[in-house]
Design an enzyme around this catalytic site. Structure first.
Site, mmCIF file in Angstrom:
data_model
loop_
_atom_site.group_PDB
_atom_site.id
_atom_site.type_symbol
_atom_site.label_atom_id
_atom_site.label_comp_id
_atom_site.label_asym_id
_atom_site.label_seq_id
_atom_site.Cartn_x
_atom_site.Cartn_y
_atom_site.Cartn_z
ATOM 1 N N VAL A 102 0.864 -1.175 0.000
ATOM 2 C CA VAL A 102 0.000 0.000 0.000
ATOM 3 C C VAL A 102 0.901 1.225 0.000
ATOM 4 O O VAL A 102 1.909 1.255 0.714
ATOM 5 C CB VAL A 102 -0.925 0.024 1.239
ATOM 6 C CG1 VAL A 102 -1.785 1.285 1.245
ATOM 7 C CG2 VAL A 102 -1.807 -1.221 1.270
ATOM 8 N N CYS A 103 0.547 2.212 -0.800
ATOM 9 C CA CYS A 103 1.253 3.491 -0.817
ATOM 10 C C CYS A 103 2.746 3.255 -1.103
ATOM 11 O O CYS A 103 3.107 2.465 -1.961
ATOM 12 C CB CYS A 103 0.995 4.220 0.495
ATOM 13 S SG CYS A 103 1.374 5.981 0.495
#
Length: 228
Positions: A102-103
């Site tokens: 994520v990210c």
């Protein structure tokens, strides 16, 4: 009886907590899901939000992941130069059904040599730097490339987790988790991406310049260690 599915998530200082806790909230609502939060030692780890999260297991004692997840945050660029973290990520990735991030967690995967030649995404401010690690940058909330799934910035982690839930358990289970969470975003502004109508272009430019100046040297050192 359904065998448990082990979700192994990396925890590290200065993690963006929603990168981690958003997907974990989804995972907690899936039948047979078991989540493990992993760090060097079982001691409180300070997040970028100013509060601590306690790991559940050390690198040494972590089970093999069915799903390996690496969240992002400022600390992700610190652990890109932590050999023990990268070794753990590589070992886990070799046996996992899905390798995910994520990210800016995608940069940790990249530093471990897991993005080369693969489509991937990350937070908009650091997005162009994925190419340095041999990835094929794609602008999307969730990007799937075979067993590699990457989510964009922060809140994209919930979208990623629901997409993965549908993959593992079927759409009905994923929809049920979404309903239970009442996940129906209606933000007050059209400012959730650099292309939103309420976004200040100067802020976008400043964010990308800041990310490039502070993070690109770390990304280039990682690429050099991998021989790219």
């Amino acid at each position: 009886m359904t065998s448990p599915i082990h979700f192994v998530s990396l925890l590290f200082p200065r993690v963006t907590q929603l990168d981690l806790t958003g997907p974990l909230e989804v995972f907690s609502r899936l039948p047979g899901a078991v989540s493990h939060l992993v760090w060097h030692r079982i001691e409180p780890v300070m997040t970028g939000s100013g509060f601590s999260i306690l790991p559940t297991v050390s690198f040494e004692d972590a089970p093999q992941a069915d799903v390996l997840m690496v969240p992002g945050g400022p600390g992700a660029f610190d652990v890109m130069e932590d050999a023990a973290v990268l070794d753990f990520v590589r070992r886990q990735a070799a046996g996992a059904r899905y390798v995910t991030s994520v990210c800016t967690g995608s940069f940790v995967l990249g530093a471990a040599g897991l993005l080369h030649g693969h489509r991937a995404t990350t937070h908009w401010a650091s997005h162009p730097m994925l190419e340095i690690l041999g990835a094929i940058p794609v602008h999307a909330r969730v990007v799937r490339d075979d067993a590699l799934i990457t989510g964009g910035g922060v809140t994209s982690g919930i979208d990623f987790a629901l997409s993965l839930a549908a993959e593992l358990y079927g759409a009905d289970v994923a929809r049920s988790a979404q309903l239970a969470m009442e996940y129906e975003p209606e933000p007050p502004f059209d400012a959730g991406s650099p292309h939103g109508s309420d976004v200040d272009p100067a802020q976008v430019e400043a964010g990308m310049v800041s990310a490039r100046m502070s993070r690109e040297p770390i990304v280039r050192r990682a690429a050099a260690r991998l021989g790219y």
